[in-house]
Design a protein around this motif. Sequence first.
Motif, short mmCIF file in Angstrom:
data_model
loop_
_atom_site.label_atom_id
_atom_site.label_comp_id
_atom_site.label_asym_id
_atom_site.label_seq_id
_atom_site.Cartn_x
_atom_site.Cartn_y
_atom_site.Cartn_z
N UNK A 116 -27.34 17.33 34.73
CA UNK A 116 -27.47 15.76 34.29
C UNK A 116 -28.42 15.43 33.36
N UNK A 117 -29.35 15.76 34.22
CA UNK A 117 -30.71 15.30 33.94
C UNK A 117 -30.61 16.25 32.44
N UNK A 118 -30.77 17.33 32.37
CA UNK A 118 -30.45 17.64 31.06
C UNK A 118 -29.75 16.95 29.81
N UNK A 119 -28.24 16.82 30.37
CA UNK A 119 -27.94 16.12 29.03
C UNK A 119 -28.26 14.51 29.01
N UNK A 120 -28.87 13.98 29.95
CA UNK A 120 -30.27 12.82 29.79
C UNK A 120 -30.92 12.93 29.03
N UNK A 121 -32.02 13.75 29.37
CA UNK A 121 -33.43 14.51 28.45
C UNK A 121 -32.40 14.34 26.40
N UNK A 122 -31.14 14.73 26.68
CA UNK A 122 -30.69 15.25 25.16
C UNK A 122 -30.39 14.11 24.65
N UNK A 123 -30.26 12.69 25.15
CA UNK A 123 -29.68 10.74 24.70
C UNK A 123 -31.96 11.25 24.13
N UNK A 195 -43.42 27.18 26.02
CA UNK A 195 -43.25 25.76 25.66
C UNK A 195 -43.43 25.42 24.78
N UNK A 196 -44.67 25.05 24.27
CA UNK A 196 -45.44 24.49 23.51
C UNK A 196 -45.20 24.92 22.14
N UNK A 197 -45.04 26.86 21.98
CA UNK A 197 -44.70 27.46 21.12
C UNK A 197 -43.84 27.20 20.64
N UNK A 198 -43.01 27.86 21.41
CA UNK A 198 -41.24 28.05 20.44
C UNK A 198 -41.12 26.69 20.73
N UNK A 199 -41.36 25.44 20.79
CA UNK A 199 -40.78 23.76 19.93
C UNK A 199 -41.55 23.78 19.26
N UNK A 200 -42.65 24.22 18.78
CA UNK A 200 -42.89 24.44 17.37
C UNK A 200 -41.98 25.38 16.33
N UNK A 201 -41.46 26.60 16.98
CA UNK A 201 -41.61 27.24 16.16
C UNK A 201 -40.09 26.35 15.40
N UNK A 227 -36.04 21.35 25.82
CA UNK A 227 -34.84 22.72 26.72
C UNK A 227 -35.97 23.03 27.03
N UNK A 228 -36.70 24.16 26.52
CA UNK A 228 -37.54 24.75 27.01
C UNK A 228 -38.46 24.31 28.49
N UNK A 229 -38.53 23.30 29.28
CA UNK A 229 -38.89 22.80 29.83
C UNK A 229 -38.09 22.81 30.71
N UNK A 230 -36.87 22.76 30.73
CA UNK A 230 -35.66 22.12 31.56
C UNK A 230 -35.24 24.11 31.95
N UNK A 231 -35.23 24.98 30.57
CA UNK A 231 -35.61 25.82 31.25
C UNK A 231 -36.38 26.87 31.65
N UNK A 232 -37.34 26.73 31.56
CA UNK A 232 -38.61 26.65 33.52
C UNK A 232 -38.31 26.49 34.22
N UNK A 233 -37.91 25.43 34.14
CA UNK A 233 -38.39 24.27 35.76
C UNK A 233 -36.70 24.39 36.58
#
Length: 257
Positions: A116-123, A195-201, A227-233
């Motif tokens: 649910x938190x992931x979906x909220x961040x997606x919005x 997280x930072x590098x993958x997001x920029x790429x 998305x990267x933060x969600x995967x890590x956390x």
Amino acid sequence: MPNDPAFPPMPAATLPEAPPRRPGPGWGETILIIAAYFALQFILGGGLAWLSQSLAKAFPDNVPGAGDRLVIVVILTLAGAAAVTLSLVTRRWGALLREGGPAGFGFTPPTGVQMVFGAVLGIVAPVIGGLLTQMLANGHEVSQSVSQLADNAHVGMRVALLPIAILVGPLVEEVLFRGALLALLRTRFGDGWAIALSAVFFGVIHLPDLGGLWYAVPNLILVGAFCAWLRVRSGSIWPALACHAANNALATMAWFS
């Protein structure tokens, strides 16, 4: 001799050595498989577009209109590229898919709260990113190519495009960017830099789809960072997929408004 044993002592049994732990994705293979995904789109898309135009010339009264044909080409292109890419990922890194650690892809069960938190961040992401894009664009219109082609298709074709835009595309991109690429960067540079590098790429590689409009890239970087933060956390890739899917679902609402 009387005290000699009837049989010589057997050597102590030795257990087979455990197989070495499979390392995470490497630089070369990660870059190649990401490049292969986009190259497949280019090759399949070009071939199917040529076939579509040839059929339209040969049977002008028996084929759908140009907008509908383009949607069909996009659906077949992305579905084909996704199938080949996911097959390659499974064959190369199958042992890492269900690992939730830094070197794994994170196909581990998430909690309901995480989804649910992931979906909220997606919005939330496109709302914040859209404001940022408007500020940087200085009044210029920004639209991805998939949005433009949907505008020229009938409603039925737009509906047919939804599963590709909301599920198939995000799944493949999460496997590549929050699976292979993020695992590669986490094992080399740690979570923050990864997280930072993958997001920029992730944002920059979509620049051709944005028609070279650089001021739309920060929006995608923000989505990639979430998305990267969600995967890590969470230790799972599923909340990141929920975020990506919700982001795309919000974008597709414009097709019907």
